[in-house]
Write an enzyme that holds these catalytic residues in place. Structure first.
Site, short mmCIF file in Angstrom:
data_model
loop_
_atom_site.label_atom_id
_atom_site.label_comp_id
_atom_site.label_asym_id
_atom_site.label_seq_id
_atom_site.Cartn_x
_atom_site.Cartn_y
_atom_site.Cartn_z
CD1 TRP A 91 -1.66 7.55 -1.13
CD2 TRP A 91 -1.67 9.35 -2.47
NE1 TRP A 91 -2.90 8.13 -1.06
CE2 TRP A 91 -2.93 9.25 -1.86
CE3 TRP A 91 -1.43 10.41 -3.35
CZ2 TRP A 91 -3.97 10.15 -2.11
CZ3 TRP A 91 -2.46 11.31 -3.59
CH2 TRP A 91 -3.72 11.17 -2.98
CE1 TYR A 147 -3.71 2.40 0.34
CE2 TYR A 147 -2.30 3.49 1.93
CZ TYR A 147 -3.40 3.50 1.11
OH TYR A 147 -4.19 4.62 1.04
N1 LIG Z 1 -2.14 8.58 12.14
C1 LIG Z 1 -2.53 8.57 10.87
N2 LIG Z 1 -1.95 7.74 10.01
C2 LIG Z 1 -2.33 7.73 8.71
C3 LIG Z 1 -3.36 8.58 8.26
C4 LIG Z 1 -3.98 9.45 9.21
O1 LIG Z 1 -4.92 10.21 8.88
N3 LIG Z 1 -3.52 9.43 10.49
N4 LIG Z 1 -3.72 8.55 6.94
C5 LIG Z 1 -3.49 7.32 6.22
C6 LIG Z 1 -3.69 7.50 4.80
S1 LIG Z 1 -5.24 8.04 4.34
C7 LIG Z 1 -2.75 7.20 3.87
S2 LIG Z 1 -3.16 7.30 2.21
C8 LIG Z 1 -1.41 6.75 4.25
C9 LIG Z 1 -0.32 7.28 3.33
O2 LIG Z 1 0.81 6.52 3.47
P1 LIG Z 1 1.82 6.23 2.25
O3 LIG Z 1 1.09 6.29 0.96
O4 LIG Z 1 2.58 5.02 2.55
O5 LIG Z 1 2.75 7.49 2.37
P2 LIG Z 1 3.80 8.11 1.36
O6 LIG Z 1 4.71 8.94 2.19
O7 LIG Z 1 3.10 8.79 0.24
O8 LIG Z 1 4.58 6.84 0.85
C10 LIG Z 1 4.95 6.66 -0.47
C11 LIG Z 1 6.37 6.13 -0.52
O9 LIG Z 1 6.66 5.78 -1.86
C12 LIG Z 1 7.96 6.29 -2.20
N5 LIG Z 1 7.98 6.49 -3.65
C13 LIG Z 1 7.63 7.60 -4.33
N6 LIG Z 1 7.76 7.38 -5.66
C14 LIG Z 1 8.21 6.12 -5.82
C15 LIG Z 1 8.53 5.33 -6.95
O10 LIG Z 1 8.42 5.73 -8.09
N7 LIG Z 1 8.96 4.05 -6.71
C16 LIG Z 1 9.09 3.55 -5.46
N8 LIG Z 1 9.51 2.30 -5.33
N9 LIG Z 1 8.80 4.29 -4.37
C17 LIG Z 1 8.35 5.55 -4.56
C18 LIG Z 1 8.09 7.53 -1.38
O11 LIG Z 1 9.45 7.88 -1.21
C19 LIG Z 1 7.40 7.15 -0.07
O12 LIG Z 1 8.29 6.58 0.83
O13 LIG Z 1 -1.15 7.13 5.60
C20 LIG Z 1 -2.15 6.66 6.50
N10 LIG Z 1 -1.70 6.88 7.85
N1 LIG Z 2 -1.47 18.43 1.82
C1 LIG Z 2 -1.89 17.16 1.85
N2 LIG Z 2 -3.14 16.85 1.42
C2 LIG Z 2 -3.57 15.57 1.48
C3 LIG Z 2 -2.74 14.51 1.92
C4 LIG Z 2 -1.43 14.87 2.38
O1 LIG Z 2 -0.64 14.01 2.84
N3 LIG Z 2 -1.05 16.18 2.34
N4 LIG Z 2 -3.19 13.22 1.94
C5 LIG Z 2 -4.33 12.88 1.09
C6 LIG Z 2 -4.95 11.62 1.51
S1 LIG Z 2 -4.13 10.18 1.19
C7 LIG Z 2 -6.18 11.54 2.07
S2 LIG Z 2 -6.85 10.03 2.43
C8 LIG Z 2 -6.97 12.75 2.36
C9 LIG Z 2 -7.61 12.66 3.75
O2 LIG Z 2 -8.58 13.61 3.89
P1 LIG Z 2 -9.33 13.74 5.30
O3 LIG Z 2 -9.67 12.41 5.80
O4 LIG Z 2 -10.40 14.74 5.14
O5 LIG Z 2 -8.14 14.41 6.12
P2 LIG Z 2 -7.55 14.41 7.57
O6 LIG Z 2 -6.47 15.43 7.44
O7 LIG Z 2 -7.21 13.07 8.08
O8 LIG Z 2 -8.71 14.93 8.51
C10 LIG Z 2 -9.38 16.16 8.30
C11 LIG Z 2 -9.82 16.70 9.63
O9 LIG Z 2 -10.79 15.85 10.24
C12 LIG Z 2 -10.86 16.22 11.60
N5 LIG Z 2 -11.32 15.06 12.38
C13 LIG Z 2 -10.60 14.03 12.87
N6 LIG Z 2 -11.39 13.18 13.54
C14 LIG Z 2 -12.64 13.69 13.48
C15 LIG Z 2 -13.91 13.28 14.00
O10 LIG Z 2 -14.06 12.25 14.63
N7 LIG Z 2 -14.98 14.08 13.71
C16 LIG Z 2 -14.87 15.22 12.99
N8 LIG Z 2 -15.97 15.92 12.75
N9 LIG Z 2 -13.69 15.64 12.51
C17 LIG Z 2 -12.60 14.88 12.74
C18 LIG Z 2 -9.47 16.67 12.01
O11 LIG Z 2 -9.54 17.89 12.70
C19 LIG Z 2 -8.74 16.77 10.69
O12 LIG Z 2 -7.98 17.95 10.56
O13 LIG Z 2 -6.13 13.90 2.32
C20 LIG Z 2 -5.40 13.98 1.11
N10 LIG Z 2 -4.81 15.28 1.05
MO LIG Z 3 -5.22 8.40 2.04
#
Ligand SMILES: Nc1nc2c(c(=O)[nH]1)N[C@H]1C(S)=C(S)[C@@H](COP(=O)(O)OP(=O)(O)OC[C@H]3O[C@@H](n4cnc5c(=O)[nH]c(N)nc54)[C@H](O)[C@@H]3O)O[C@H]1N2
Ligand SMILES: Nc1nc2c(c(=O)[nH]1)N[C@H]1C(S)=C(S)[C@@H](COP(=O)(O)OP(=O)(O)OC[C@H]3O[C@@H](n4cnc5c(=O)[nH]c(N)nc54)[C@H](O)[C@@H]3O)O[C@H]1N2
Ligand SMILES: [Mo]
Length: 748
Positions: free
Chosen positions: A115, A113
């Site tokens: 991005w 998993y």
């Molecule tokens: N506490 C907490 N944890 C969360 C979340 C949260 O809201 N709270 N959000 C979750 C969510 S929604 C997500 S999507 C995840 C995101 O978690 P990840 O998608 O795992 O985060 P990234 O840092 O985007 O990791 C991508 C990795 O791919 C590498 N990469 C980039 N390009 C390439 C390439 O071309 N080839 C290879 N081999 N590698 C490459 C980058 O260097 C990086 O290390 O985190 C989750 N974790």
């Molecule tokens: N700049 C930037 N943008 C991103 C990403 C990034 O890494 N960087 N990651 C992308 C990815 S993979 C994803 S999945 C999306 C995620 O998009 P979201 O899921 O919308 O994003 P989060 O930042 O996890 O949460 C948004 C807000 O939800 C609020 N929140 C947390 N828990 C609760 C709750 O129980 N109730 C309510 N009402 N609010 C709550 C928090 O205050 C938080 O700031 O964002 C995407 N956009």
């Molecule tokens: Mo995500």
């Protein structure tokens, strides 16, 4: 490099959009915004430093303990031996061969998993999955950390795959601007998050839509723990995290009590209200879900709840729900309950009414675009049928053979011996990282392709240096964007980095799978092949795209696929013709009660939405852990990407933790202070930002710092996942519960 070699400027794209890149010789020297982007993001500012950072993986590297002793217990503490490509590939191929001969392909976990990077061909997940399929398959993962829980529950309610509805068929920004009078945003709509979108977003526009909403007199109400989750000018109802379902139930209770429920809508379009109503009104359990009941749970006063319910019933109201709400324990409930509340309002399917999800979560949602298909690398067939819910990875590694529930099914966890990861950083993204660190010791071998020495690469046995998108040619496009990019190779590979494709081709050759994996094509052949297929499909849809050589010359083009008049949403079509367009639920209607879900017999996700307190929340705060931690996405980057360079900026690490003045003063904390954030699972450092933009009792620490802790050590960078709990949202969704955690904070 000589200083008088010419500077070249070209455009490339990324998950955070297009930007200009200046190169001189073999180095990226600067970036600049893409001219047509009205709200360019600052994320690429650190790109030159990151691409040439000292933390790049320069050569194939094998962990000493694994190579010399087959040791799997010192991952993260060991040193690495650099080897020539051929030798490293030989060793990796022999190890993959050993595992699949001895244990079968279902001992290989290739969920992988993450991005990774934008670009259609060099998409790391597609590459690793295609490779593993070409050698007999792998254990895969289902869903995402983003929306895993919603993907499980919402089809039971609306009968449509969640992402199909979310990305393709809910109201557009334009429809909202034209029709909505009250926008009720659970979890806000944050332009910070819409900076990014899978595959790229070229014209960032979420902020400007809110300007139009305000100019048109729309009332926008952000309900959640942070004022900053919505643009300035929105109202804010401060809410305790994890309590949204209680508030939604109380809003529903007011509708029912005051005769505001649209029963004609419920009768015609839904099923099961009669089985939900006794729970709502209290006949079922003796507890009416009234505003007086909800107020102490969610922190919103009964008067505010009543006023909001009345306004919602008397104006065109769109309820929006952030993805974050289902990234918490029992995240199924607010998602389901939001649909029930919208159904009771009777506005589902009316333009600008009803309920929508994930607006602002990524930039593409809400844009109206003709969807062109194609340009996707075929991953082939996976002969292995075992699939785990994506966020259950640590459970799987720790408990081979143990049964787990998921959406009505019960299966044993596979017995994983080899993990292959490309394009993700689980030691950033997974919950309870100190537990994950232990789980990660279970497999015999871990192979990772990575450009940087991330926490995950540091915990691998074999690390192959991967190129970044700036070091290879590709095509950039997203189904939610109207621009098409040729992404030139801007610089040569850094160190000895190779493209994921070439790494996998090298392994496939050694495993007698070259023909299946490469089909005799080079990267350049593949790009042309995918592009021509796309151009043909686009032409069939009436859209002319330039041929590849023309696109290469022009760098980018804009396609005429933006729709000014949004087609009716999926639920608008259902409203217009509920029989002819019956939903694919068992009843053909919106399911307020689901016999299917009830039939699973889960006490943590029964047959209709209910209030179930999360395992950790302010209602169960303890003396040891009195504060609720939310861990949102970082505003200055994408997850853990570019972190190496950002962390170099003086004072930037540890990460910033937002804390309310009341909680700060009780602990003698001022803005800028260095903090320890801790609970029974771990501890990290953080830097305080004292602000009344956050609800008392709540602290926010964004994700993305590179984990460097352990059970006995404090993580110095501030990765919140040393504190989060690793439990599924419920047996139904098994999504990640990242936003559910109690902690305490102390000044260092
Ligand atoms: N506490 C907490 N944890 C969360 C979340 C949260 O809201 N709270 N959000 C979750 C969510 S929604 C997500 S999507 C995840 C995101 O978690 P990840 O998608 O795992 O985060 P990234 O840092 O985007 O990791 C991508 C990795 O791919 C590498 N990469 C980039 N390009 C390439 C390439 O071309 N080839 C290879 N081999 N590698 C490459 C980058 O260097 C990086 O290390 O985190 C989750 N974790
Ligand atoms: N700049 C930037 N943008 C991103 C990403 C990034 O890494 N960087 N990651 C992308 C990815 S993979 C994803 S999945 C999306 C995620 O998009 P979201 O899921 O919308 O994003 P989060 O930042 O996890 O949460 C948004 C807000 O939800 C609020 N929140 C947390 N828990 C609760 C709750 O129980 N109730 C309510 N009402 N609010 C709550 C928090 O205050 C938080 O700031 O964002 C995407 N956009
Ligand atoms: Mo995500």
């Amino acid at each position: 490099m000589s200083n008088d070699s010419p500077i070249r400027t070209r455009v490339t794209t990324s998950h955070w959009g297009a930007f200009e890149v200046q190169t001189r010789g073999d180095r990226i020297i600067a970036t600049a915004p893409f001219a047509a982007d009205p709200e360019p993001t600052a994320i690429p500012d650190m790109l030159p430093q990151a691409v040439h950072h000292r933390s790049r993986v320069l050569r194939p590297s094998i962990r000493r303990g694994w190579l010399e002793r087959g040791d799997r217990h010192t991952r993260g503490e060991d040193d690495f031996i650099e080897l020539p490509w051929d030798e490293a590939l030989d060793i990796a191929a022999a190890e993959i061969e050993r595992v699949r001969k001895t244990h079968g392909n279902n001992a290989i976990f290739g969920g992988s998993y993450g991005w990774s990077s934008a670009g259609r061909f060099h998409h790391a997940q597609s590459q690793v999955h295609r490779f593993l399929n070409s050698i007999g398959g792998y254990v895969a993962s289902f869903g995402s950390y983003s929306t895993g829980c919603a993907q499980a529950i919402m089809p039971h309610v609306f009968g449509i795959p969640f992402l199909q509805y979310n990305y393709g068929s809910q109201d557009s920004w334009q429809t909202i601007a034209d029709n909505t009078r009250t926008l009720v945003m659970f979890g806000g709509i944050n332009p910070k998050n819409s900076q990014v979108s899978m595959g790229g977003i070229t014209e960032h526009e979420t902020g400007s839509w809110f300007e139009r909403f305000r100019a048109g007199g729309m009332r926008c109400i952000n309900i959640g723990p942070q004022r900053t989750d919505a643009p300035g000018g929105c109202d804010w109802l401060a809410l305790r995290p994890g309590s949204d379902t209680a508030l939604m139930l109380a809003l529903a209770h007011v509708l029912e009590e005051e005769g505001l429920t649209d029963h004609a809508f419920l009768d015609r379009y839904t099923t099961g209200f009669d089985r939900f109503r006794p729970y709502l009104m209290g006949q079922a359990d003796g507890q009416p879900k009234s505003p007086d009941w909800a107020a102490p749970l969610c922190g919103v006063s009964p008067e505010e709840i009543r006023a909001l319910a009345r306004r919602m019933a008397s104006t065109r109201t769109l309820i929006t729900v952030a993805w974050s709400l289902q990234r918490g324990h029992h995240g199924e409930q607010p998602y389901w309950m939001s649909a029930v509340l919208a159904a009771m309002l009777g506005q589902i399917g009316l333009p600008g009414g009803g309920v929508g999800y994930g607006y602002g979560a990524i930039g593409g949602i809400g844009r109206s675009m003709k969807r062109l298909s194609g340009m996707t690398l075929d991953q082939g067939q996976n002969p292995i049928s075992e699939v785990i819910p994506v966020a259950r990875v640590a459970d799987m590694l720790l408990n081979p053979g143990a049964p787990y529930d998921f959406n009505g099914k019960r299966d044993p966890y596979p017995d994983i011996r080899l993990v292959y990861w490309a394009g993700g950083n689980p030691f950033h993204h997974h919950q309870d990282l100190n537990r994950f660190h232990e789980a990660w010791k279970c497999p015999e071998t871990v192979i990772v392709n990575e450009p940087w020495w991330t926490a995950t690469a540091q915990r691998a046995d074999i690390v192959f240096p991967a190129t970044t998108p700036y070091e290879r040619e590709d095509i950039g496009r997203s189904t939610m964007d109207d621009y098409l990019f040729h992404m030139p190779a801007l610089i040569p590979p850094v160190g000895e980095a190779r493209d994921d494709y070439d790494i996998f081709a090298g392994l496939a050759t050694r495993l007698d799978a070259e023909e299946g994996f490469t089909e005799g094509r080079s990267s350049a052949d593949w790009i042309r092949h995918l592009y021509e297929g796309y151009a043909t499909e686009a032409a069939a849809e009436g859209i002319d795209v330039p041929d590849l050589d023309t696109l290469r010359d022009r760098n980018w083009v804009r396609l005429p696929i933006k729709e000014s008049e949004a087609p009716p949403s999926f639920l608008a079509r259902f409203r217009a013709d509920p029989e002819g367009r019956a939903l694919a639920t068992p009843s053909g209607r919106i399911e307020i009660f689901s016999d299917t879900v009830a039939g699973f017999g889960y006490d943590d996700c029964p047959g209709h939405p209910v209030w179930l307190p999360p395992q950790e929340w302010l209602g169960a705060a303890t003396q040891d852990a009195p504060l609720h931690l939310v861990s949102p996405q970082p505003g200055d980057k994408l997850h853990s990407q570019l972190e190496a360079a950002l962390a170099d900026v003086a004072g930037a690490r540890p990460e910033t933790l937002v804390i309310n003045p009341a909680d700060a003063s009780a602990r003698g904390i001022a803005t800028g202070d260095l903090l320890r954030v801790f609970n029974g699972r771990g501890a990290c450092h953080a830097r305080a930002l004292v602000s009344d933009d956050i609800t008392p009792g709540v602290v926010a620490l964004p994700t993305g710092a590179w984990y460097a802790g352990s059970r006995s050590n404090i993580d110095p960078h501030g990765n919140p996942n040393v504190l989060t709990q690793d439990v599924g949202t419920s047996r139904l969704g098994q999504g990640c519960s990242a936003h559910t955690a109690l902690v305490d904070v102390a000044k260092l």
